[in-house]
Design a protein around this motif. Structure first.
Motif, short mmCIF file in Angstrom:
data_model
loop_
_atom_site.label_atom_id
_atom_site.label_comp_id
_atom_site.label_asym_id
_atom_site.label_seq_id
_atom_site.Cartn_x
_atom_site.Cartn_y
_atom_site.Cartn_z
N ILE A 54 -11.54 -3.37 9.30
CA ILE A 54 -10.29 -3.31 10.06
C ILE A 54 -9.82 -1.87 10.20
N GLY A 55 -10.01 -1.07 9.16
CA GLY A 55 -9.57 0.32 9.20
C GLY A 55 -10.35 1.16 10.19
N VAL A 56 -11.57 0.73 10.52
CA VAL A 56 -12.41 1.50 11.45
C VAL A 56 -11.82 1.50 12.85
N TYR A 57 -11.06 0.47 13.19
CA TYR A 57 -10.52 0.37 14.54
C TYR A 57 -9.73 1.62 14.94
N TRP A 58 -9.11 2.26 13.95
CA TRP A 58 -8.29 3.43 14.25
C TRP A 58 -9.15 4.66 14.56
N ALA A 59 -10.42 4.61 14.20
CA ALA A 59 -11.30 5.76 14.44
C ALA A 59 -11.57 5.97 15.92
N TYR A 60 -11.61 4.89 16.68
CA TYR A 60 -11.98 5.01 18.08
C TYR A 60 -10.90 5.70 18.93
N PRO A 61 -9.63 5.27 18.88
CA PRO A 61 -8.63 6.05 19.63
C PRO A 61 -8.46 7.47 19.10
N LEU A 62 -8.69 7.67 17.79
CA LEU A 62 -8.61 9.01 17.22
C LEU A 62 -9.68 9.90 17.82
N HIS A 83 0.87 -1.17 0.00
CA HIS A 83 0.00 0.00 0.00
C HIS A 83 0.92 1.24 0.00
N TYR A 84 1.46 1.55 -1.14
CA TYR A 84 2.53 2.54 -1.21
C TYR A 84 2.04 3.96 -0.93
N LEU A 85 0.85 4.32 -1.43
CA LEU A 85 0.33 5.66 -1.17
C LEU A 85 0.08 5.87 0.32
N GLN A 86 -0.55 4.87 0.95
CA GLN A 86 -0.83 4.99 2.38
C GLN A 86 0.47 5.01 3.18
N ALA A 87 1.45 4.23 2.74
CA ALA A 87 2.74 4.22 3.41
C ALA A 87 3.41 5.59 3.32
N CYS A 107 -7.10 7.70 8.71
CA CYS A 107 -8.15 6.77 9.12
C CYS A 107 -9.13 6.52 7.98
N ALA A 108 -9.51 7.58 7.26
CA ALA A 108 -10.42 7.43 6.12
C ALA A 108 -9.79 6.58 5.03
N MET A 109 -8.49 6.79 4.77
CA MET A 109 -7.78 5.99 3.78
C MET A 109 -7.76 4.52 4.20
N SER A 110 -7.55 4.30 5.50
CA SER A 110 -7.50 2.93 6.00
C SER A 110 -8.86 2.24 5.85
#
Length: 339
Positions: free
Chosen positions: A96-104, A44-48, A86-89
């Motif tokens: 799986i990407g939604v998990y990052w929304a909660y600590p954010l 995932h080069y863009l996200q990286a 987070c939106a990109m994830s």
């Protein structure tokens, strides 16, 4: 007679908040740089690239402001970049990407205060929910939106209650519980502001150090509760005779400090004489007795070369001289001239 710390309660609290914010930015930087490796491994080069760039930016912000408060616009950038990642994830990884929304979302309540935190958390909730609706099945998206909304509501209630508690605790910290006056915890900040104003705009300022005469004898004769009544009445009398911009502090058992902004030595002496008469002219009414009280007052005008501690010491020394000369009088700090 008067001992004070270099840091006020306000300063200590602000330093703690700054440390929490800075540590959060450092944590964000380390996390994103570590996740960059994972994204490269997944191709995932863009996200990286976005994560790596954001991680470097976060590290630079935390390092640059390692000894001071991080400005709000950098904090906002921190949250905006994390929201975008987070939106990109979510787009790339789905649920799986939604998990990052909660600590954010939780982080937004620590990064800002009161209404700003709630506004930011609401924006993050809307943005994340929109991404979920756009890139996921509707059944999953609405559940995610509902859970984020619950966190938003609970977090908002927490922020409002915490803000009220902090303001209440702050008021308790800076207020003398017996007289209701400001105490020495607030004094450092007030004096530093006057020093800065004097150095920048040449605005004069003066202090009155005031001590109730023979207070120990009063307590020994009538008891400590009676003495407390006298201190409260004294504080009320002094407040009534001071001007709007003057500030009154209780800095010791029977010791008070009056801060007189934009007041030279001659005017400060006039104020001191008024306070002297205010105390001595009328008797004080206690529960079991009526007593006549007097005070001694030391006056000191701020000088350019002085720190706030030296300024207070000048007023303190003048107070001791007033007591040495017989009490119930006003003395000016040695070396001052009326101009």
């Amino acid at each position: 007679m008067l001992a004070m710390t270099d840091k006020s309660a306000d300063t200590l609290l602000q330093n703690f908040r700054n440390k929490v914010t800075r540590n959060m930015v450092w944590a964000g930087a380390v996390t994103l740089l570590a996740l960059t490796v994972t994204q490269l491994w997944l191709a995932h080069y863009l996200q990286a690239a976005v994560m790596f760039t954001s991680g470097i930016v976060f590290a630079a912000i935390a390092y640059t402001f390692r000894a001071q408060r991080i400005p709000n616009y950098w904090r906002l950038l921190f949250m905006v970049l994390l929201t975008a990642i987070c939106a990109m994830s979510i787009k790339q990884n789905g649920v799986i990407g939604v998990y990052w929304a909660y600590p954010l979302l939780v982080s937004s309540f620590f990064m800002f205060r009161d209404g700003y935190a709630i506004a930011l958390a609401t924006t993050i909730t809307v943005a994340t929910s929109a991404a979920a609706i756009a890139f996921m099945e509707l059944d999953d998206a609405w559940r995610i939106t509902a859970s984020l909304t619950v966190i938003l509501v609970l977090g908002s209630v927490f922020v409002v209650m915490l803000g009220r508690m902090q303001r209440l605790l702050h008021q308790l910290v800076i207020t003398d519980t017996l007289t209701g006056l400001q105490n020495r915890q607030r004094l450092t900040g007030v004096l530093n502001e006057l020093l800065a104003s004097f150095k920048r705009y040449n605005r004069s300022a003066s202090l009155l150090m005031l001590d109730l005469d023979h207070f120990k004898l009063l307590n020994d004769k009538h008891g400590h509760l009676f003495g407390d009544q006298m201190l409260k009445q004294l504080a009320n009398r002094l407040k009534q005779r001071l001007r709007v911009n003057d500030q009154l502090f209780r800095v010791g058992g029977e010791e008070f400090l009056v801060v007189l902004p934009e007041t030279d030595l001659a005017e400060a002496k006039k104020v001191a004489q008024k306070l002297l008469s205010t105390v001595s002219d009328e008797p004080f009414e206690g529960k079991d007795a009526q007593v006549h009280l007097t005070v001694s007052i030391g006056v000191a005008q701020l000088r350019l070369e002085q720190s706030w501690a030296e300024w207070i010491n000048s007023a303190d020394t003048a107070l001791l001289e007033a007591k040495r000369k017989g009490r119930n009088q006003v003395c000016v700090a040695e070396g001052y001239t009326e101009i």
